[in-house]
Motif scaffolding. Structure first.
Motif, PDB file in Angstrom:
ATOM      1  N   UNK A   1      60.046  42.498  46.740  1.00  0.00           N
ATOM      2  CA  UNK A   1      59.093  43.583  46.508  1.00  0.00           C
ATOM      3  C   UNK A   1      57.745  43.002  46.090  1.00  0.00           C
ATOM      4  N   UNK A   2      56.684  43.583  46.665  1.00  0.00           N
ATOM      5  CA  UNK A   2      55.332  43.188  46.284  1.00  0.00           C
ATOM      6  C   UNK A   2      55.106  43.536  44.814  1.00  0.00           C
ATOM      7  N   UNK A   3      54.649  42.570  44.035  1.00  0.00           N
ATOM      8  CA  UNK A   3      54.528  42.781  42.603  1.00  0.00           C
ATOM      9  C   UNK A   3      53.091  42.890  42.110  1.00  0.00           C
ATOM     10  N   UNK A   4      52.174  43.114  43.036  1.00  0.00           N
ATOM     11  CA  UNK A   4      50.787  43.395  42.671  1.00  0.00           C
ATOM     12  C   UNK A   4      50.434  44.783  43.185  1.00  0.00           C
ATOM     13  N   UNK A   5      50.313  45.733  42.268  1.00  0.00           N
ATOM     14  CA  UNK A   5      49.950  47.097  42.630  1.00  0.00           C
ATOM     15  C   UNK A   5      48.436  47.227  42.676  1.00  0.00           C
ATOM     16  N   UNK A   6      47.939  47.810  43.755  1.00  0.00           N
ATOM     17  CA  UNK A   6      46.516  48.106  43.863  1.00  0.00           C
ATOM     18  C   UNK A   6      46.291  49.509  43.323  1.00  0.00           C
ATOM     19  N   UNK A   7      45.458  49.618  42.293  1.00  0.00           N
ATOM     20  CA  UNK A   7      45.149  50.922  41.714  1.00  0.00           C
ATOM     21  C   UNK A   7      44.116  51.629  42.589  1.00  0.00           C
ATOM     22  N   UNK A   8      44.569  52.625  43.316  1.00  0.00           N
ATOM     23  CA  UNK A   8      43.703  53.338  44.259  1.00  0.00           C
ATOM     24  C   UNK A   8      42.981  54.472  43.537  1.00  0.00           C
ATOM     25  N   UNK A   9      42.039  54.106  42.703  1.00  0.00           N
ATOM     26  CA  UNK A   9      41.322  55.088  41.890  1.00  0.00           C
ATOM     27  C   UNK A   9      40.124  55.634  42.653  1.00  0.00           C
ATOM     28  N   UNK A 222      47.283  37.872  44.526  1.00  0.00           N
ATOM     29  CA  UNK A 222      48.691  37.795  44.919  1.00  0.00           C
ATOM     30  C   UNK A 222      49.168  36.349  44.909  1.00  0.00           C
ATOM     31  N   UNK A 223      48.338  35.442  45.416  1.00  0.00           N
ATOM     32  CA  UNK A 223      48.712  34.024  45.452  1.00  0.00           C
ATOM     33  C   UNK A 223      48.800  33.444  44.046  1.00  0.00           C
ATOM     34  N   UNK A 224      47.821  33.776  43.215  1.00  0.00           N
ATOM     35  CA  UNK A 224      47.842  33.270  41.827  1.00  0.00           C
ATOM     36  C   UNK A 224      49.106  33.758  41.118  1.00  0.00           C
ATOM     37  N   UNK A 225      49.404  35.037  41.269  1.00  0.00           N
ATOM     38  CA  UNK A 225      50.556  35.619  40.552  1.00  0.00           C
ATOM     39  C   UNK A 225      51.883  35.113  41.103  1.00  0.00           C
ATOM     40  N   UNK A 226      51.917  34.877  42.391  1.00  0.00           N
ATOM     41  CA  UNK A 226      53.157  34.403  43.020  1.00  0.00           C
ATOM     42  C   UNK A 226      53.414  32.936  42.707  1.00  0.00           C
ATOM     43  N   UNK A 227      52.363  32.113  42.794  1.00  0.00           N
ATOM     44  CA  UNK A 227      52.527  30.673  42.626  1.00  0.00           C
ATOM     45  C   UNK A 227      52.257  30.193  41.210  1.00  0.00           C
ATOM     46  N   UNK A 228      51.626  31.050  40.396  1.00  0.00           N
ATOM     47  CA  UNK A 228      51.384  30.669  39.013  1.00  0.00           C
ATOM     48  C   UNK A 228      50.334  29.601  38.841  1.00  0.00           C
ATOM     49  N   UNK A 229      49.351  29.557  39.743  1.00  0.00           N
ATOM     50  CA  UNK A 229      48.282  28.557  39.627  1.00  0.00           C
ATOM     51  C   UNK A 229      47.036  29.100  40.304  1.00  0.00           C
ATOM     52  N   UNK A 230      45.878  28.687  39.820  1.00  0.00           N
ATOM     53  CA  UNK A 230      44.625  29.070  40.454  1.00  0.00           C
ATOM     54  C   UNK A 230      44.537  28.448  41.836  1.00  0.00           C
ATOM     55  N   UNK A 231      43.797  29.096  42.732  1.00  0.00           N
ATOM     56  CA  UNK A 231      43.651  28.548  44.079  1.00  0.00           C
ATOM     57  C   UNK A 231      42.190  28.174  44.318  1.00  0.00           C
TER      58      UNK A 231
END
Length: 231
Positions: A1-9, A222-231
């Motif tokens: 499951x995608x774990x980054x929710x985009x807040x569509x405000x 998404x990449x930062x949160x998935x891999x746990x490192x800055x890109x």
């Protein structure tokens, strides 16, 4: 499951459609809050579900047990994936909410303390000179755990204490920013910090929706949160 929710405000269908059109055809995790739902109606949920998106309905239900019961019963029709309820609604409401969504795919998320509040705010609200957001969040998270909620909404700084005491609760963290720009949120963090603290999901709004290139910003987070490192 995608774990980054985009807040569509957004406050119009046109704004939402234009934003989503920037992304390649793919399932996204979308948070729909009061601003959007009150502006364009609940049927947008069904449309987005048909497109394959995961729907986090963030209406922050907060009322007497019978009212929340009827609201959740109505929301089952839309087959949303996540729904938020203020944990300050009380034990009976939370217990009933859990019973209503049993045997459905709806995951209940308990709202602890809004990220726009800090220690001074909660001390003023509860007439206490010593109460901290951490303590209040911990107490409210206990109510979520006792009523079999899927998880809680909390600031990144409170993830650690929740994981220590209630390891089965998932933590969903708003207040995610890529920069230190001033916002109306007080308890904030970067995606990498939230990842290191152990957050299970991120909710990201303006860092994506107001970016020059929203797709690039989303992919970076998404990449930062998935891999746990800055890109």
């Amino acid at each position: 499951m995608n774990k980054v929710f985009i807040a569509c405000d957004f406050n119009s269908r046109e704004q939402l459609t234009a934003f989503l059109a920037k992304f390649p055809p793919q399932p996204l995790a979308l948070k729909l809050g009061m601003e959007l739902i009150y502006a364009i109606g609940f049927e947008i949920i069904s449309e987005l579900k048909q497109q394959g998106h995961t729907i986090f309905l963030d209406l922050k239900l907060n009322d007497i047990p019978i009212t929340v019961e009827k609201a959740l019963t109505a929301l089952k029709h839309y087959q949303v994936d996540f729904v938020t309820i203020h944990l300050t609604s009380g034990q009976k409401t939370l217990q009933l909410a859990h019973r209503i969504v049993q045997n459905t795919n709806i995951k209940l998320l308990g709202v602890t303390v809004l990220t726009s509040l800090d220690n001074m705010d909660v001390q003023e609200m509860f007439l206490s000179s010593t109460l901290t957001t951490n303590e209040l969040v911990k107490n409210l998270a206990k109510m979520a755990a006792n009523n079999c909620f899927y998880g809680v909404i909390c600031a990144p700084s409170e993830v650690t204490v929740i994981k220590q005491h209630f390891p089965n609760l998932k933590t969903v963290t708003p207040g995610i920013q890529l920069t230190s720009d001033q916002t109306d949120q007080k308890r904030v963090a970067t995606p990498l910090t939230a990842k290191k603290l152990g957050a299970d999901y991120l909710v990201v709004g303006r860092a994506i929706t107001m970016a020059v290139d929203p797709v690039a910003a989303y992919q970076e987070i998404l990449t930062i949160f998935t891999k746990g490192a800055e890109i």
